[in-house]
Write a protein that holds these residues in place. Structure first.
Motif, PDB file in Angstrom:
ATOM      1  N   PHE A  59      59.605  53.206  28.758  1.00 43.72           N
ATOM      2  CA  PHE A  59      60.135  52.383  27.462  1.00 43.72           C
ATOM      3  C   PHE A  59      59.544  51.052  27.196  1.00 43.72           C
ATOM      4  N   ASP A  60      59.688  50.341  28.358  1.00 41.42           N
ATOM      5  CA  ASP A  60      59.223  48.887  28.148  1.00 41.42           C
ATOM      6  C   ASP A  60      57.523  48.834  28.112  1.00 41.42           C
ATOM      7  N   GLU A  61      57.037  49.768  28.944  1.00 43.81           N
ATOM      8  CA  GLU A  61      55.667  49.884  28.912  1.00 43.81           C
ATOM      9  C   GLU A  61      54.926  50.239  27.850  1.00 43.81           C
ATOM     10  N   ILE A  62      55.477  51.219  27.041  1.00 46.23           N
ATOM     11  CA  ILE A  62      55.514  51.693  25.709  1.00 46.23           C
ATOM     12  C   ILE A  62      55.351  50.384  24.577  1.00 46.23           C
ATOM     13  N   VAL A  63      56.564  49.526  24.609  1.00 46.59           N
ATOM     14  CA  VAL A  63      56.730  48.864  23.736  1.00 46.59           C
ATOM     15  C   VAL A  63      55.687  47.648  23.892  1.00 46.59           C
ATOM     16  N   ALA A  64      55.381  47.164  25.209  1.00 48.13           N
ATOM     17  CA  ALA A  64      54.637  46.077  25.264  1.00 48.13           C
ATOM     18  C   ALA A  64      53.034  46.492  24.886  1.00 48.13           C
ATOM     19  N   PHE A  65      52.835  47.911  25.189  1.00 46.76           N
ATOM     20  CA  PHE A  65      51.162  48.366  24.751  1.00 46.76           C
ATOM     21  C   PHE A  65      51.285  48.253  23.255  1.00 46.76           C
ATOM     22  N   ALA A  66      52.302  48.630  22.513  1.00 47.56           N
ATOM     23  CA  ALA A  66      52.179  48.814  21.185  1.00 47.56           C
ATOM     24  C   ALA A  66      52.157  47.468  20.295  1.00 47.56           C
ATOM     25  N   GLU A  67      52.756  46.387  21.128  1.00 48.44           N
ATOM     26  CA  GLU A  67      53.183  44.993  20.451  1.00 48.44           C
ATOM     27  C   GLU A  67      53.957  45.259  19.015  1.00 48.44           C
TER      28      GLU A  67
END
Length: 435
Positions: free
Chosen positions: A146-154
């Protein structure tokens, strides 16, 4: 065991296209007449076909066959209407083929168009979990990513906002992040990445490279940007009119495709079938003129250029909110500039039914020598009216851009910039110079 993860055998997809005579207007009498006809047909269960109504078969795909192995990065290229998106929708199980066989081994994540797989009423956070569930992942697996997805999508600030309020760029950023990070064995990405900005496109290409090279996953990538296909894919498939024209190394396929695309400039724009739009505007021809007013398709760097865009206004009415654009691509099909009435706020409010030409004027052509292609695009009230990729070609030769009698060095970029060097008397004690 075989390492083939996608096998397509004699795949075909047929659509039935209905044609109905279009009237310039619909009167109240027509509404009453059509309503009476519908009622009569419903009561008698006998429907007599209107002589103006007819249908035809359209094969979006015809006997397509290929195999893709695990870890392959495959580009799918072709003009509008070639069957690329239809193929990806079938591989993604969004639509069923008419005939043929598909074998897919592994979990598939698709990013085919803005909004695919997202529920507009749910928040970004909820849609991440929804998409993970669709891919067959449990909540704990999704939470790890989850955190990785949110960070990538900004999109941290808008994570708990319904995605229906997202801009198209935000939508794509989150959709790609979800598709790429939830560990699908096969990642399918359509031209949708063109919605994002250049920095995000570069970020996505890097992620797709990592997915394929480091994680051994398979990537299918559709794009009109040949530079992106060259960077990501070692193999490409060229589709034309629903059939495979070439399936080989990316460089060879792109070379053949670009050579074929150059031949499109010999086809009258009136006869081009690979166009999109509702038809309110239809480009009919393009004339290039040099600074002497002479028709030509070859210019020198630094010349003044006029491009005449001829078209028909099929509404025969004054059009409001008209946008006309001309995009220029280099020899590899990479977009290098975009000329648009909308961007420079050019007023076309006086555009009437009797107008059939708009001129694009470029002072001191800043392009270096080479062959350039162009794409034509128009919208009316934000809706695409006409869109023709690879509408034609023009050539640029070296010229005295700077008026010094010296020619700029070859192979040093696509653009020439008007600049100056000046000597200045500077008191260094008054300037804070950091080491």
């Amino acid at each position: 065991m075989s390492d083939v993860v996608i096998r397509v055998e004699n795949l075909s997809k047929k659509y039935i296209i209905g044609h109905q005579k279009q009237e310039s207007y619909t009167s109240f009498r027509d509404v009453l007449s059509n309503g009476a006809k519908s009622l009569w047909h419903g009561l008698t269960s006998v429907c007599t076909a209107n002589l103006d109504d007819r249908s035809e078969e359209f094969w979006a795909l015809k006997d397509v066959s290929f195999e893709i192995k695990q870890g392959d990065r495959v580009g799918i290229i072709g003009r509008n209407g070639a069957g690329k998106s239809t193929l990806l929708k079938i591989l993604s199980r969004i639509t069923e083929p008419t005939s043929g066989k598909i074998s897919i081994k592994g979990r598939v994540a698709s990013l085919l168009e803005v909004g695919t797989g997202f529920h507009p009423e749910l928040t970004g956070r909820e849609n991440i979990y929804l998409n993970g569930a669709i891919l067959g992942m449990d909540r704990s697996e999704i939470k790890k990513k989850f955190d990785e997805i949110v960070a990538f999508a900004e999109v941290e600030k808008f994570l708990d906002t319904p995605v229906k309020r997202y801009s198209s760029g935000m939508y794509v950023r989150l959709a790609f992040a979800v598709a790429a990070h939830l560990e699908p064995e096969i990642l399918i990405v359509d031209e949708v990445l063109a919605v994002g900005d250049a920095q995000f496109q570069k970020k996505c290409l890097g992620k797709m490279e990592d997915v394929a090279e480091k994680e051994g996953r398979t990537v299918l990538f559709v794009s009109h940007q040949m530079a992106s296909i060259q960077k990501l894919c070692q193999r490409s498939i060229w589709l034309d009119q629903g059939q495979v024209v070439s399936d080989d190394t990316t460089q060879l396929v792109i070379n053949n495709y670009l050579n074929n695309s150059s031949g499109l400039s010999k086809i009258s724009l009136r006869d081009r079938k690979d166009r999109k739009g509702d038809g309110k505007i239809r480009f009919t021809s393009v004339h290039f003129q040099n600074q002497m007013g002479e028709n030509t398709t070859c210019f020198y760097s630094g010349q003044n250029v006029r491009i005449l865009l001829f078209f028909t206004n099929n509404t025969q009415k004054r059009l409001n909110n008209l946008n006309i654009a001309l995009a220029i691509d280099n020899q590899t099909g990479e977009r290098i500039t975009h000329l648009s009435t909308d961007v420079i706020c050019s007023d076309l409010s006086n555009f009437g039914g009797d107008t059939d030409c708009i001129a694009v004027e470029i002072n001191k052509l800043p392009l270096t020598s080479g062959s350039y292609g162009f794409t034509l695009f128009s919208t009316v009230n934000g809706v695409i009216a006409d869109w023709i990729l690879n509408a034609g070609l023009f050539e640029v030769e070296q010229g005295d851009f700077y008026g010094t009698g010296k020619l700029p060095p070859l192979m040093q970029g696509n653009f020439l910039v008007d600049y100056q060097f000046k000597t200045l008397l500077v008191n260094l004690s008054q300037i804070n110079v950091s080491a």
